[in-house]
Motif scaffolding. Sequence first.
Motif, PDB file in Angstrom:
ATOM      1  N   UNK A  22      -2.712   9.833   8.689  1.00 37.32           N
ATOM      2  CA  UNK A  22      -3.815  10.467   9.423  1.00 37.32           C
ATOM      3  C   UNK A  22      -5.060   9.572   9.394  1.00 37.32           C
ATOM      4  N   UNK A  23      -5.219   8.815   8.303  1.00 32.05           N
ATOM      5  CA  UNK A  23      -6.388   7.953   8.168  1.00 32.05           C
ATOM      6  C   UNK A  23      -6.265   6.625   8.887  1.00 32.05           C
ATOM      7  N   UNK A  24      -5.073   6.320   9.428  1.00 31.77           N
ATOM      8  CA  UNK A  24      -4.948   5.092  10.210  1.00 31.77           C
ATOM      9  C   UNK A  24      -4.097   4.001   9.583  1.00 31.77           C
ATOM     10  N   UNK A  25      -3.356   4.319   8.514  1.00 30.15           N
ATOM     11  CA  UNK A  25      -2.449   3.306   7.935  1.00 30.15           C
ATOM     12  C   UNK A  25      -1.398   2.925   8.982  1.00 30.15           C
ATOM     13  N   UNK A  26      -0.950   1.670   8.940  1.00 21.48           N
ATOM     14  CA  UNK A  26      -0.002   1.183   9.940  1.00 21.48           C
ATOM     15  C   UNK A  26       1.431   1.170   9.436  1.00 21.48           C
ATOM     16  N   UNK A  27       1.596   0.904   8.160  1.00 19.79           N
ATOM     17  CA  UNK A  27       2.927   0.736   7.561  1.00 19.79           C
ATOM     18  C   UNK A  27       2.874   1.300   6.146  1.00 19.79           C
ATOM     19  N   UNK A  28       3.971   1.906   5.715  1.00 19.31           N
ATOM     20  CA  UNK A  28       4.066   2.328   4.313  1.00 19.31           C
ATOM     21  C   UNK A  28       5.052   1.386   3.615  1.00 19.31           C
ATOM     22  N   UNK A  29       4.552   0.667   2.621  1.00 16.82           N
ATOM     23  CA  UNK A  29       5.432  -0.157   1.784  1.00 16.82           C
ATOM     24  C   UNK A  29       5.833   0.675   0.572  1.00 16.82           C
ATOM     25  N   UNK A  30       7.092   0.542   0.155  1.00 11.57           N
ATOM     26  CA  UNK A  30       7.548   1.261  -1.040  1.00 11.57           C
ATOM     27  C   UNK A  30       8.213   0.258  -1.980  1.00 11.57           C
ATOM     28  N   UNK A  31       7.726   0.213  -3.215  1.00 15.47           N
ATOM     29  CA  UNK A  31       8.330  -0.674  -4.200  1.00 15.47           C
ATOM     30  C   UNK A  31       7.410  -0.890  -5.375  1.00 15.47           C
ATOM     31  N   UNK A  32       7.872  -1.717  -6.311  1.00 13.29           N
ATOM     32  CA  UNK A  32       7.060  -1.992  -7.491  1.00 13.29           C
ATOM     33  C   UNK A  32       7.726  -3.051  -8.358  1.00 13.29           C
ATOM     34  N   UNK A  33       6.971  -3.548  -9.339  1.00 12.44           N
ATOM     35  CA  UNK A  33       7.496  -4.605 -10.211  1.00 12.44           C
ATOM     36  C   UNK A  33       8.737  -4.145 -10.952  1.00 12.44           C
ATOM     37  N   UNK A  34       8.781  -2.870 -11.299  1.00 14.11           N
ATOM     38  CA  UNK A  34       9.971  -2.318 -11.955  1.00 14.11           C
ATOM     39  C   UNK A  34      10.086  -0.852 -11.561  1.00 14.11           C
ATOM     40  N   UNK A 209      -5.700   4.028  -3.557  1.00 15.35           N
ATOM     41  CA  UNK A 209      -5.296   5.305  -2.941  1.00 15.35           C
ATOM     42  C   UNK A 209      -4.801   6.255  -4.024  1.00 15.35           C
ATOM     43  N   UNK A 210      -4.036   5.694  -4.971  1.00 16.21           N
ATOM     44  CA  UNK A 210      -3.561   6.548  -6.083  1.00 16.21           C
ATOM     45  C   UNK A 210      -4.747   7.144  -6.840  1.00 16.21           C
ATOM     46  N   UNK A 211      -5.807   6.351  -6.995  1.00 17.76           N
ATOM     47  CA  UNK A 211      -6.950   6.816  -7.790  1.00 17.76           C
ATOM     48  C   UNK A 211      -7.885   7.723  -7.007  1.00 17.76           C
ATOM     49  N   UNK A 212      -8.077   7.415  -5.717  1.00 17.96           N
ATOM     50  CA  UNK A 212      -9.121   8.127  -4.965  1.00 17.96           C
ATOM     51  C   UNK A 212      -8.593   8.973  -3.817  1.00 17.96           C
ATOM     52  N   UNK A 213      -7.264   8.960  -3.610  1.00 14.47           N
ATOM     53  CA  UNK A 213      -6.714   9.756  -2.522  1.00 14.47           C
ATOM     54  C   UNK A 213      -6.649   8.952  -1.232  1.00 14.47           C
ATOM     55  N   UNK A 214      -5.913   9.530  -0.258  1.00 12.53           N
ATOM     56  CA  UNK A 214      -5.649   8.834   1.010  1.00 12.53           C
ATOM     57  C   UNK A 214      -6.877   8.638   1.877  1.00 12.53           C
ATOM     58  N   UNK A 215      -7.985   9.326   1.551  1.00  8.36           N
ATOM     59  CA  UNK A 215      -9.160   9.242   2.424  1.00  8.36           C
ATOM     60  C   UNK A 215      -9.730   7.822   2.489  1.00  8.36           C
ATOM     61  N   UNK A 216      -9.466   7.025   1.461  1.00  8.70           N
ATOM     62  CA  UNK A 216      -9.983   5.657   1.468  1.00  8.70           C
ATOM     63  C   UNK A 216      -9.383   4.852   2.622  1.00  8.70           C
ATOM     64  N   UNK A 217      -8.178   5.261   3.055  1.00 11.86           N
ATOM     65  CA  UNK A 217      -7.537   4.578   4.180  1.00 11.86           C
ATOM     66  C   UNK A 217      -8.369   4.769   5.450  1.00 11.86           C
ATOM     67  N   UNK A 218      -8.905   5.970   5.626  1.00  9.15           N
ATOM     68  CA  UNK A 218      -9.743   6.232   6.799  1.00  9.15           C
ATOM     69  C   UNK A 218     -10.955   5.297   6.803  1.00  9.15           C
ATOM     70  N   UNK A 219     -11.570   5.192   5.623  1.00  5.98           N
ATOM     71  CA  UNK A 219     -12.739   4.320   5.481  1.00  5.98           C
ATOM     72  C   UNK A 219     -12.379   2.862   5.837  1.00  5.98           C
ATOM     73  N   UNK A 220     -11.233   2.413   5.300  1.00  4.01           N
ATOM     74  CA  UNK A 220     -10.820   1.029   5.529  1.00  4.01           C
ATOM     75  C   UNK A 220     -10.448   0.812   6.995  1.00  4.01           C
ATOM     76  N   UNK A 221      -9.665   1.738   7.567  1.00  5.36           N
ATOM     77  CA  UNK A 221      -9.218   1.495   8.943  1.00  5.36           C
ATOM     78  C   UNK A 221     -10.381   1.611   9.919  1.00  5.36           C
ATOM     79  N   UNK A 222     -11.337   2.510   9.657  1.00  2.00           N
ATOM     80  CA  UNK A 222     -12.513   2.580  10.542  1.00  2.00           C
ATOM     81  C   UNK A 222     -13.275   1.257  10.494  1.00  2.00           C
TER      82      UNK A 222
END
Length: 229
Positions: A22-34, A209-222
């Motif tokens: 909803x905030x404008x992310x383009x792609x969701x990456x899923x993964x991690x070091x372990x 995003x984990x710390x502050x919620x998905x709303x930061x994506x809106x800020x970044x994409x705007x």
Amino acid sequence: MLIDPDNAPVSELSETARTAEAGGAAVILVGGSMLINDAFDRVIRSVKEVTGLPVVIFPGNCHQLSPNADGILFMSLLSGRNPQYLIGEQVHAAPMIRQIGLPSVSAGYMLIESGSMTSAEFISNTRPIPRNKPFIAATHAQAAELFGFASIYLEAGSGAQLPVPVEMIEVVTKSVSIPVIVGGGITGAEQAVNAVKSGAAAVVVGTAIERNGGSIIREISDSLNGLHT
Ligand code: 1GP
């Protein structure tokens, strides 16, 4: 947006992905070091249920595969000199990727020193490129391009104290013609805008995003959309 399946319950992660879309992310990456739980495939499926975004695997090793993803960033840890992450994990993953028909985009992955040891540095048992040596990153990127890699990933590491320096992004992006993705330690719009102004084709945000919620994506994409107006 990057989702690390280890960092929250599946329902919470898919809800964050929904907010990010909803905030404008383009792609969701899923993964991690372990991976320290068995939620990898469930996370991919539940994110796909609640968003229309492409879900792309960002693998920490050859076990992070799923036929339910839309694709995989097929990476080689070029900044290191550990053959396991240069080619070993990839050899184990390749037959399965072919078998399940997962679309793949190659990426020359480079770990950049970011203030303190990151999980990626520890788990990969490689030394990151010094942050004040952009020409070293550039020569690695040029080698990646000569090898035929489709992209470069400049990585400070998840939760990094300091993001990849803008001077390094500038030097690397000017040294190659393939797209340069930048991630690690990006905590707000200003850093994302600086990375893109320096030539990054895409920025990846996970921990903030984990710390502050998905709303930061809106800020970044705007802010990023503001660069084009
Ligand atoms: C990690 O580049 C990604 O591989 C994202 O990093 O979690 O610090 O945003 P952060």
